[in-house]
Design an enzyme around this catalytic site. Structure first.
Site, short mmCIF file in Angstrom:
data_model
loop_
_atom_site.label_atom_id
_atom_site.label_comp_id
_atom_site.label_asym_id
_atom_site.label_seq_id
_atom_site.Cartn_x
_atom_site.Cartn_y
_atom_site.Cartn_z
N SER A 145 0.54 -1.19 0.18
CA SER A 145 -0.03 0.20 -0.08
C SER A 145 0.92 0.89 0.20
O SER A 145 1.82 1.34 0.17
CB SER A 145 -1.02 -0.29 1.14
OG SER A 145 -1.78 1.14 1.17
N TYR A 158 -1.82 -1.60 11.39
CA TYR A 158 -1.79 -1.98 9.03
C TYR A 158 -1.52 -1.14 8.49
O TYR A 158 -0.36 -1.92 7.76
CB TYR A 158 -3.72 -1.58 9.37
CG TYR A 158 -3.85 -1.26 7.65
CD1 TYR A 158 -4.08 -2.42 7.24
CD2 TYR A 158 -3.65 -0.30 6.65
CE1 TYR A 158 -3.71 -2.43 5.43
CE2 TYR A 158 -3.86 -0.29 5.06
CZ TYR A 158 -3.83 -1.22 4.89
OH TYR A 158 -4.24 -1.39 3.21
N LYS A 162 1.93 -3.36 6.38
CA LYS A 162 2.53 -2.76 4.61
C LYS A 162 3.38 -2.52 4.61
O LYS A 162 3.91 -2.94 3.40
CB LYS A 162 1.04 -1.76 4.12
CG LYS A 162 -0.45 -2.02 4.18
CD LYS A 162 -0.41 -3.15 3.36
CE LYS A 162 -1.87 -4.34 3.46
NZ LYS A 162 -1.65 -4.62 2.64
#
Length: 252
Positions: A145, A158, A162
């Site tokens: 991401s 999160y 990534k």
């Protein structure tokens, strides 16, 4: 499940294939002549497999919780039973959680992000990439991401997961430089999927800003994978700054 054998079609594996970018990736693989093993944690993956197989591809669904060792091994077992070497592996499954790390959520919720986002990627790479190296060919795609490029306040675990995938992808790529196996990181920005609802981030600025089409993100990821690129920043961020709404930060 599966359709009659189509041994001329190379097999690919796509995780997180029941919706969003994973679903679109699976469709692109089929369009480009691949058979598939598709995995997701919910029963929708079986409907996805039936739909994708309608065009003549063999598509085997695996309903498995990739946050667990057993779930990953269930997927590996189906891949091995497929009977042909895997040509491409797209590690796309992952989840997120939003909110204040200290005050808004419990430990189990954060560990639940780490297990599929990081644990499954390492598990599947360790089990499925060595046969590619032995054969001297293969392609691997990790869905990272743009959130990997900096700190992620209020989605800290999160974003860090990534960042791990981006680093792992680049490191593995370098290790496999002369092996015939390429590794690519797909780095989308905010994309029109179910991610924000599942992460409890629907009311955040990033979730209410502009979002990319998952089909376009998947197409760009597939093209980068097949070209052997080290990474691709997919969607609107690929061609220039993303339009902002109310100071929206362009991270996913």
């Amino acid at each position: 499940m599966g359709t009659p054998e189509s041994t001329s079609r190379p097999p690919a594996v796509v995780t997180g294939a029941s919706s969003g970018i994973g679903l679109e990736l699976a469709g692109v693989f089929v369009e480009h002549g691949f058979d598939l093993v598709v995995a997701a944690e919910n029963g929708a993956v079986e409907d996805v497999a039936r739909g994708l197989a309608a065009g003549g591809a063999r598509v085997d669904p695996v309903r498995a919780d990739l946050a667990t060792c057993a779930g990953n091994e269930d997927l590996v077992a189906v891949v091995e039973e497929f009977g042909r070497p895997v040509a491409a592996l797209a590690v796309n499954a992952g989840i997120g959680i939003g909110g204040d790390f200290v005050d808004d959520s419990d430990l189990r919720a954060h560990l639940r992000v780490v297990e599929p986002n990081i644990g499954s990627a390492v598990h599947l790479a360790k089990r499925l990439v060595p046969p590619m190296v032995e054969r001297g060919e293969g392609r691997v795609l990790f869905t990272s991401s743009v959130a990997a490029t900096g700190p992620g306040p209020f989605h800290s675990v999160y974003a860090a997961s990534k960042a791990f995938l981006a680093s792992f992808s680049q490191s593995l790529r370098e290790e496999l430089r002369d092996s015939g196996v390429t590794v690519t990181a797909l780095m989308p920005g905010p994309t029109d999927t179910d991610f924000f609802r599942r992460a409890g981030m629907e009311d955040t600025k990033v979730a209410t800003g502009p979002e990319d089409d998952p089909a376009e993100v998947a197409r760009e990821g597939f093209e980068a994978l097949m070209a052997g690129k080290d990474h691709v920043v997919a969607g609107a961020l690929r061609t220039g700054p993303r339009p902002r709404r109310d100071g929206c930060c362009p991270t996913r």
